[in-house]
Enzyme design. Structure first.
Site, short mmCIF file in Angstrom:
data_model
loop_
_atom_site.label_atom_id
_atom_site.label_comp_id
_atom_site.label_asym_id
_atom_site.label_seq_id
_atom_site.Cartn_x
_atom_site.Cartn_y
_atom_site.Cartn_z
N ASP A 1 -8.87 19.27 -13.76
CA ASP A 1 -9.10 17.90 -14.20
C ASP A 1 -8.81 17.88 -15.70
OD1 ASP A 1 -10.19 15.52 -15.16
OD2 ASP A 1 -11.81 15.49 -13.68
N LYS B 1 -9.30 6.79 -18.72
CA LYS B 1 -9.70 7.34 -20.01
C LYS B 1 -8.52 7.37 -20.97
CE LYS B 1 -13.44 7.85 -17.54
NZ LYS B 1 -13.81 9.09 -16.87
N TYR C 1 -17.68 16.57 -14.37
CA TYR C 1 -18.05 15.16 -14.31
C TYR C 1 -19.05 14.96 -13.16
CZ TYR C 1 -17.48 10.14 -13.72
OH TYR C 1 -17.71 8.79 -13.60
N ARG D 1 0.85 -1.20 0.00
CA ARG D 1 0.00 0.00 0.00
C ARG D 1 0.89 1.25 0.00
NH1 ARG D 1 -1.53 1.67 4.68
NH2 ARG D 1 -2.21 -0.37 5.43
C1 LIG Z 1 -14.29 9.49 -15.61
C2 LIG Z 1 -13.96 10.84 -15.10
C3 LIG Z 1 -13.68 11.04 -13.75
C4 LIG Z 1 -13.76 9.92 -12.73
O1 LIG Z 1 -12.77 8.98 -12.92
P1 LIG Z 1 -12.95 7.41 -12.55
O2 LIG Z 1 -11.66 6.82 -13.00
O3 LIG Z 1 -14.14 6.90 -13.28
O4 LIG Z 1 -13.13 7.35 -11.07
C5 LIG Z 1 -13.32 12.32 -13.34
N1 LIG Z 1 -13.26 13.34 -14.24
C6 LIG Z 1 -13.53 13.17 -15.54
C7 LIG Z 1 -13.44 14.34 -16.46
C8 LIG Z 1 -13.89 11.93 -16.01
O5 LIG Z 1 -14.18 11.77 -17.31
#
Ligand SMILES: *Cc1c(COP(=O)(O)O)cnc(C)c1O
Length: 377
Positions: A170, A195, A98, A46
């Site tokens: 983000d 993503k 999101y 961890r």
């Molecule tokens: C998918 C997404 C998240 C969340 O991420 P996870 O890996 O699904 O927890 C946060 N911000 C954006 C812009 C996203 O597309």
């Protein structure tokens, strides 16, 4: 080094034991110690894992950061970021984020005493006005998900700095290939590595990058103390995916502009939103702060009924949540990714019930356009 060289090599060295060129998957929970307190810097997985560390160094290099801290998901990464604040602090959110980010603040952090407000961050003057003495952080997506509103990062980071507010971007939609927020003054950049970074829709992960040593130390502490760490195999999948990030992003963007231009001329499509279209209200800003326009395209079909009729007809685009993989996806944000955002909030930013969102993949664009054509017909 150039971006592609860093994507392929940064943070990785041949394995010292065997010379393996690829970073091994250190699938272990613990490490043997020679004597009490005598070890090689690895005690428990961890806390430290060499595969995860390679991923963290790699993404830090791509985001022009000094530190990378990886988490089990994008949401875990954002949760760690907001956990650097305390009860009574206020966080400002971009008005189109999101859905899960909004839910985290509304349903998890607010009950713990953290205040939040949404702000239309496309106008820096409105941001300046919204900041109060309690404001500690501004969290934005640019372009935002899914209505592609841009925020002028240099302008907003300047006024955040003046007022002692941390700017978090983000950067999931752009990936570090098309945009580096830290170079424009942001304090933290966060990704859902699920993503574009991974790019193959086969893992879930998140990562934060920063130049701020004190913030990095706190996030590293939270990574271990709260424990939302990615497993070594998922870290390895992301690391492997990133090697082709530059190639994939070029293709995503090339395909996306063609799909967007095609959609613009179709009957039944009321509005197409893509930052690379001259019709985008912030096209000039997009050209200024992004190196490309990405692979996400939204289109308003006018009504929920129209969206519901068209969505199941796609054959190559899969009807699914998520984005950023080599395969094309299409979704209905109002009922899927953004269902947890209250309707008045959705309406304010133009996230209508007729809006569908394309994650344009890396297939042959002629096939993608043919698919859109038959679905709309
Ligand atoms: C998918 C997404 C998240 C969340 O991420 P996870 O890996 O699904 O927890 C946060 N911000 C954006 C812009 C996203 O597309």
């Amino acid at each position: 080094m150039g971006f592609s060289t860093d994507a392929i090599h940064a943070g990785q060295h041949p394995d010292p034991t065997t010379g393996a060129v690829m970073v091994p998957i250190y699938q272990t929970s613990t490490y043997v110690q020679e004597g009490v307190g005598k070890h090689k810097g690895y005690e428990y997985a961890r806390t430290q894992n060499p595969t995860r560390e390679a991923l963290e160094r790699n993404v830090a290099a791509l985001e022009k950061a000094d530190h990378g801290i990886a988490y089990a998901s994008g949401m875990a990464a954002i949760h760690a970021i907001v956990q650097t604040l305390t009860a009574g602090d206020e966080i400002l959110l971009g008005d189109n984020l999101y859905g899960g980010t909004y839910r985290l603040l509304d349903k998890v952090m607010k009950p713990l005493g953290m205040a939040f407000r949404t702000v239309p961050t496309r106008d820096p003057a409105v941001v300046a006005e919204a900041i109060t003495p309690r404001t500690r952080m501004l969290l934005i997506e640019t372009p935002s998900n899914p209505v592609m509103i841009l925020t002028d990062i240099p302008a907003v980071s300047g006024l955040c700095r003046e007022r002692g507010v941390r700017l978090v971007v983000d950067n999931t939609f752009m990936s570090p290939y098309f945009q580096n927020p830290l170079e424009m003054g942001a304090d933290l950049v966060v990704h859902s590595s699920t993503k574009y970074l991974n790019g193959h829709s086969d893992m879930v992960g998140g990562i934060v990058a920063t130049r701020d040593a004190a913030l990095a130390e706190r996030l590293r502490f939270l990574q271990n103390a709260a424990g939302a760490v990615p497993g070594p195999f998922d870290a390895w999948l992301a690391l492997r995916g990133i090697k082709t990030l530059a190639l994939r992003m070029e293709r995503h963007a090339l395909n996306a502009i063609k799909v967007a231009r095609y959609l613009e001329n179709q009957a039944g499509v009321e509005r197409v939103i893509y930052p690379g279209l001259e019709s985008h209200p912030q096209y000039e800003l997009a050209r200024r702060q992004m190196r490309g326009f990405g692979g996400m395209v939204s289109a308003d079909l006018g009504s929920f009924e129209a969206a519901r009729r068209v969505l199941p007809r796609f054959r190559i685009f899969s009807l699914a949540e998520s984005l950023g993989g080599v395969e094309s996806l299409v979704s209905h944000p109002a009922s899927m990714t953004h269902a947890s955002v209250p309707e008045p909030e959705r309406r304010k930013v133009g996230l209508t019930d007729g809006l569908i969102r394309f994650s344009v993949g890396c297939e042959d664009v002629e096939d993608l356009i043919e698919d859109v054509k038959q679905a709309l017909s």
